[in-house]
Design an enzyme around this catalytic site. Sequence first.
Site, mmCIF file in Angstrom:
data_model
loop_
_atom_site.group_PDB
_atom_site.id
_atom_site.type_symbol
_atom_site.label_atom_id
_atom_site.label_comp_id
_atom_site.label_asym_id
_atom_site.label_seq_id
_atom_site.Cartn_x
_atom_site.Cartn_y
_atom_site.Cartn_z
ATOM 1 N N HIS A 223 -25.567 -2.803 -1.046
ATOM 2 C CA HIS A 223 -26.586 -2.692 -2.206
ATOM 3 C C HIS A 223 -27.319 -3.892 -2.324
ATOM 4 O O HIS A 223 -26.603 -5.193 -2.275
ATOM 5 C CB HIS A 223 -26.187 -2.141 -3.257
ATOM 6 C CG HIS A 223 -25.795 -0.869 -3.385
ATOM 7 N ND1 HIS A 223 -26.658 0.431 -3.420
ATOM 8 C CD2 HIS A 223 -24.455 -0.193 -3.360
ATOM 9 C CE1 HIS A 223 -25.984 1.507 -3.383
ATOM 10 N NE2 HIS A 223 -24.579 1.042 -3.334
ATOM 11 N N GLU B 34 0.681 -1.245 -0.051
ATOM 12 C CA GLU B 34 0.004 -0.110 0.058
ATOM 13 C C GLU B 34 0.926 1.156 0.145
ATOM 14 O O GLU B 34 1.783 1.346 0.711
ATOM 15 C CB GLU B 34 -0.995 -0.054 1.227
ATOM 16 C CG GLU B 34 -1.705 1.340 1.501
ATOM 17 C CD GLU B 34 -2.620 1.662 0.262
ATOM 18 O OE1 GLU B 34 -3.291 0.999 -0.207
ATOM 19 O OE2 GLU B 34 -2.141 2.894 0.083
ATOM 20 N N THR C 94 -11.948 3.685 -0.417
ATOM 21 C CA THR C 94 -12.534 2.933 0.471
ATOM 22 C C THR C 94 -12.800 3.735 1.837
ATOM 23 O O THR C 94 -13.800 3.269 2.852
ATOM 24 C CB THR C 94 -11.518 1.863 0.903
ATOM 25 O OG1 THR C 94 -11.387 0.965 -0.084
ATOM 26 C CG2 THR C 94 -12.008 0.996 1.977
ATOM 27 N N ARG D 15 -14.584 8.058 -6.974
ATOM 28 C CA ARG D 15 -15.095 6.817 -7.782
ATOM 29 C C ARG D 15 -13.947 6.798 -9.092
ATOM 30 O O ARG D 15 -13.824 7.395 -9.519
ATOM 31 C CB ARG D 15 -16.247 6.956 -8.436
ATOM 32 C CG ARG D 15 -17.648 7.164 -7.478
ATOM 33 C CD ARG D 15 -18.765 7.435 -8.245
ATOM 34 N NE ARG D 15 -19.978 7.800 -7.507
ATOM 35 C CZ ARG D 15 -20.164 9.162 -7.243
ATOM 36 N NH1 ARG D 15 -19.489 10.168 -7.674
ATOM 37 N NH2 ARG D 15 -21.181 9.498 -6.322
ATOM 38 N N CYS E 21 -17.124 16.873 18.235
ATOM 39 C CA CYS E 21 -16.067 17.840 18.551
ATOM 40 C C CYS E 21 -15.107 17.691 17.399
ATOM 41 O O CYS E 21 -14.038 18.411 17.443
ATOM 42 C CB CYS E 21 -15.610 18.085 19.827
ATOM 43 S SG CYS E 21 -14.086 17.124 20.311
HETATM 44 C C1 LIG Z 1 -18.947 8.444 -3.679
HETATM 45 C C2 LIG Z 1 -18.732 7.189 -3.508
HETATM 46 C C3 LIG Z 1 -20.062 6.451 -3.047
HETATM 47 C C4 LIG Z 1 -19.645 4.867 -2.838
HETATM 48 N N1 LIG Z 1 -20.702 4.235 -2.439
HETATM 49 C C5 LIG Z 1 -20.788 2.850 -2.500
HETATM 50 C C6 LIG Z 1 -21.644 2.332 -1.809
HETATM 51 O O1 LIG Z 1 -22.612 3.011 -1.157
HETATM 52 N N2 LIG Z 1 -21.744 0.775 -1.901
HETATM 53 C C7 LIG Z 1 -20.754 0.063 -2.476
HETATM 54 O O2 LIG Z 1 -20.657 -1.167 -2.611
HETATM 55 N N3 LIG Z 1 -19.667 0.803 -3.087
HETATM 56 C C8 LIG Z 1 -19.655 2.325 -3.123
HETATM 57 N N4 LIG Z 1 -18.519 2.730 -3.650
HETATM 58 C C9 LIG Z 1 -17.574 2.119 -4.103
HETATM 59 C C10 LIG Z 1 -16.484 1.571 -3.136
HETATM 60 O O3 LIG Z 1 -16.144 2.699 -2.535
HETATM 61 C C11 LIG Z 1 -15.298 1.213 -3.989
HETATM 62 O O4 LIG Z 1 -15.901 0.233 -5.037
HETATM 63 C C12 LIG Z 1 -14.191 0.496 -3.156
HETATM 64 O O5 LIG Z 1 -14.021 1.432 -2.286
HETATM 65 C C13 LIG Z 1 -13.024 0.352 -3.969
HETATM 66 O O6 LIG Z 1 -12.087 -0.308 -3.244
HETATM 67 P P1 LIG Z 1 -10.740 -0.317 -3.957
HETATM 68 O O7 LIG Z 1 -9.783 -0.842 -2.885
HETATM 69 O O8 LIG Z 1 -10.782 -0.991 -5.186
HETATM 70 O O9 LIG Z 1 -10.018 1.146 -4.048
HETATM 71 P P2 LIG Z 1 -9.315 1.950 -3.121
HETATM 72 O O10 LIG Z 1 -9.889 2.046 -1.676
HETATM 73 O O11 LIG Z 1 -9.142 3.366 -3.729
HETATM 74 O O12 LIG Z 1 -7.890 1.117 -2.851
HETATM 75 C C14 LIG Z 1 -6.808 1.278 -3.588
HETATM 76 C C15 LIG Z 1 -5.486 1.437 -2.975
HETATM 77 O O13 LIG Z 1 -4.444 1.096 -3.693
HETATM 78 C C16 LIG Z 1 -3.413 1.990 -3.505
HETATM 79 N N5 LIG Z 1 -2.363 2.331 -4.341
HETATM 80 C C17 LIG Z 1 -2.604 2.983 -5.572
HETATM 81 N N6 LIG Z 1 -1.502 3.046 -6.160
HETATM 82 C C18 LIG Z 1 -0.812 2.301 -5.596
HETATM 83 C C19 LIG Z 1 0.904 2.031 -5.868
HETATM 84 N N7 LIG Z 1 1.322 2.404 -7.006
HETATM 85 N N8 LIG Z 1 1.365 1.369 -4.994
HETATM 86 C C20 LIG Z 1 0.962 0.666 -3.823
HETATM 87 N N9 LIG Z 1 -0.675 1.086 -3.560
HETATM 88 C C21 LIG Z 1 -1.139 1.761 -4.397
HETATM 89 C C22 LIG Z 1 -4.181 3.310 -2.895
HETATM 90 O O14 LIG Z 1 -3.322 4.071 -1.969
HETATM 91 C C23 LIG Z 1 -5.293 2.844 -2.222
HETATM 92 O O15 LIG Z 1 -5.111 2.305 -0.859
HETATM 93 C C24 LIG Z 1 -18.653 4.326 -3.732
HETATM 94 C C25 LIG Z 1 -17.651 5.004 -3.997
HETATM 95 C C26 LIG Z 1 -17.491 6.448 -4.146
HETATM 96 C C27 LIG Z 1 -16.459 7.151 -4.587
#
Ligand SMILES: Cc1cc2nc3c(=O)[nH]c(=O)nc-3n(C[C@H](O)[C@H](O)[C@H](O)COP(=O)(O)OP(=O)(O)OC[C@H]3O[C@@H](n4cnc5c(N)ncnc54)[C@H](O)[C@@H]3O)c2cc1C
Lengths: 497, 435
Positions: free
Chosen positions: A52, A34, A44, A313, A445
Amino acid sequence: MTTIFDVLIIGGGVTGCCIARTLSKYAINIAVLEKDADIASGTTKGNSGVVHAGYASSREYVRRNLCIRGNKLYTQANEELNFPFIRNGSFVVALEDKQIKYLEGERKRGIEDGISGLELILDKEKIRYMEPNLTDDVVGVLHAPTAGIVSPYELTFALAENAAMNGVSFFRNEKVKRISRQNYVFKVKTSSNEFKAHNIINAAGLYAAKISKMVGLDYFDIMPRKGEYILFDRNALHLNKILFPIPTKVSKGILVCPTIHGNTFVGPNAQNITDKKDIATTEAGLKEILDGGRMLVPNLPTRASIRNFAGLRAVPYNSISDKIGDFIIDNTDVYGFINVAGILSPGLTSCFAIAEKVEEFLKLLGLELKIKEDYNPIRPKPQRFKDFSKAELDEKIKEDPTWGRIICRCETIPEKEILDAIHAPVGARTVDGIKFRCRPGMGRCQGGFCRPRVIEILSRELYIPPEEVTKRGEYTSFLVGKTKDRFMEITEREELE
Amino acid sequence: MKSYKSDVVIIGSGAAGLASAIEIKKEDLSVLIIERDKELGGITLQCIHNGFGLKEFQEELTGPEYIQRFINQVLDLKIPYLLDTMVIEITKDKLVYAVNNEEGLIEIQAKAIILAMGCRERTRGAINIPGFRPAGIYTAGQAQRFVNIEGYLPGNSYVILGSGDIGMIMARRLTWEGCEVKAVVEILPYVSGLLRNQVQCLEDYDIPLITSYTVTKIHGKDRVQGVTISKVDRNFDRIIGSEKFIECDTLLLSVGLIPENELTLNAGADLSKNGGPIVDNNLETTIEGVFACGNVLQVHDLVDLVSAEAQRAGKNAIEYINTRYGNDIPSQGKIKCIAGDNVNYIKPDFINREDLSKDVIFTFRVNFPDRRVQIQIKDEENNVIYKRKKVYVIPSEMVELKINFDKLENKIESDSIVIEVIPRPEVLIEEDEVL
Ligand SMILES: Cc1cc2nc3c(=O)[nH]c(=O)nc-3n(C[C@H](O)[C@H](O)[C@H](O)COP(=O)(O)OP(=O)(O)OC[C@H]3O[C@@H](n4cnc5c(N)ncnc54)[C@H](O)[C@@H]3O)c2cc1C
Ligand SMILES: Cc1cc2nc3c(=O)[nH]c(=O)nc-3n(C[C@H](O)[C@H](O)[C@H](O)COP(=O)(O)OP(=O)(O)OC[C@H]3O[C@@H](n4cnc5c(N)ncnc54)[C@H](O)[C@@H]3O)c2cc1C
């Protein structure tokens, strides 16, 4: 690093951590990299936290099926991992008669696809009984009782902790910069180290396209789409149901929703932007979501807002399928390199189903997946002051006095919970890390009272001076120095003379 | 679980808690002070500037000097207190639950409780400033604690949003520490704290005060790099095109204080519009035998008034225990006090009819500054029962009135009265002539 990992996961969001935990039952060697100071720092951290039911997107999208399956997998996962989650049910709210037809269609498709309990409610009295805060203008709702709310980061910490308990190595502050390959071994160069692995899973969220390009796979792009939120004080408004408007083409619309910790939020809007670090809220955006939210709940307690925030997103454009906005989960042409990219909404809901898919891919790649004898799927529920009876509390404090020192008064968090957050597997190293694990600073707070105390505890436990304690990693320190530094210099000089 | 009994339990050991404890001890009732911090004294301990005690002692003291005089009395009178102990719950039956790390959970049965938990600061979320969420944003009181108690500097160059007293005092304090305060930005057309602080803390140090402006954006992804400020119109709407960027690494918020009301609320007491509990003229909340004083009741600008209010709360708690406790004395009814023109809120919220022969002390704040005003009290029929002239009123200074209704010509027949601050009729005429 000389170890060659069987699986190296890039990205410590919910996707990466869920894959890590799912694979941790097998006798293979796994690591998660990470780039930030903590896991769960990307998308996240800033989303709606809704699990959902799965009716919303179109059937051509893989995300629809993964969402429906993912929703079901939450029950067992919750029993094992003990993260904050309840199925409180959602309403999609029709404000005009002509929208009822849409709801009826969604209900039918949903039931065909195996979503249980979907119900169209037109009895206004019943609707208002189920959710008294809903606008008087409601004409009908689609009720999905299997929908729920989760704390997305606490889920992710639970996944990571359990994965680490079962042998997965987590490396934070390791940004992947370059990937090369020699004799079927990937070499992954980060800001400060080199890691080797047979298989790589790209779960890098907004940066997944960049990682994919590092191995020469250039078939998709990720565009950030911002969603802003306002969070309200717990005492100001209490909702039973997740309230959605009728969705638009680009998003599920601005919802008004309870959080698992009893607050209410309104949001998100949907704004296409270009800068992947731009998680700033905007004046126009905050107004837009308040206006949107008032359509569903007219008396939003605007004066009781305690925080605004935004999340991005990761919206993918896949040049092969020419589709925008569907998950890209591919066993790619680069043998051993799996893309789990463009995990936009409902990625949180789908995470367990996505992990199953990755498991299948790894089997196809010939990785031997044998269940470990000592695999322990249980991540014990973190002990919380608030959950104890008075008698239990008394016992606990006698066993360990740090239960009796309250650090956060808004959320009643004792020192013990903070120490547990620091010393847990993949524990907190920053003030935000503590805040997201056990909530000091989340209350009304917003850290006014507890922050100095949290800084003091982190400094003591991590053996670093207070000035080196950060909010969330490099360049985010709280204090710039001691007040008397200059004064000390002068007196020392005087003494010398 | 340890169980104790005490006639009175006082929650909080700030100026309010200590003064009420001393009052009660003088009557020889048992009293216990519970404080969550590691020493007695409350917020005054971090207020190392002077300006305390002008009314109470006719001397200008610093916060710690002022409070030490009360601490000494508490020690002399051997009033028991618990430190590092947080009250987590109070009940209608006056059971107080607290925790600390030595005794575990403690249960205390009281006859009366005095709430003296002070107040908390409003935060960024409460005013919804858009932008990034970097490190380097503090409330002024938080910065004050870091600098004055812990000995750390939260930043090097500052913008302070809000011209409340704590903000202005911190502007001067940080300047003394060699930091740069770029500006104090205030959304109102005038300073929201005391005039004395405007002169002594800002003007004397050439710190720019920018009124009718507010922070509309925070810059910097990791650490604050600056803020955008914008001019606002009369409705506090931003005037487009008026934006200015100010570079700084820290933003301090001095945007108001709210009574600490978690315990009050959970106990089931009703709150009033200002965030404090609803009280009658005895400072008794809607829970019998539970009293409130100091900043937990209403935010005070002068510690002297806190001490005086707390002494009253103490006396009233004594009277409650000696007369009403355990006895069912029927009430003769209550008169509701309503905030009228240019009155933000009024304490007490009710007057007991049986107390009309006693002095009733009203405290309130106005919504906007005014000069040569008349403060008046009217009944439901619009009869003016009481009136008084005042040269000026400003929101930052609490107004206090002491009235014995039985001594007034007009009696209150109605169930409510309205307190209002209006321009003096004769002044209106004078000014018309000038125009
Ligand atoms: C406004 C909004 C509302 C949403 N609401 C919902 C909901 O209600 N229900 C639902 O199911 N989903 C929802 N989602 C979608 C959900 O949040 C995401 O699908 C999910 O959090 C994606 O997780 P991830 O681990 O793929 O991405 P991330 O959480 O972005 O994790 C990716 C990680 O990779 C790391 N990374 C990137 N580049 C590198 C690198 N070069 N080297 C090492 N690490 C790296 C980043 O630092 C990050 O920690 C929503 C999203 C948004 C933006
Ligand atoms: C920064 C600042 C500057 C000021 N400057 C001046 C000045 O120059 N001149 C002047 O006259 N006045 C000044 N004042 C006003 C005056 O000092 C305060 O109004 C007064 O001290 C408030 O006293 P209090 O007892 O109501 O609250 P506090 O002093 O805040 O005391 C409340 C106490 O209750 C404790 N507490 C709260 N909850 C619990 C719980 N659940 N369990 C146990 N303990 C609890 C807290 O730890 C605290 O010690 C200033 C105020 C502030 C905040």
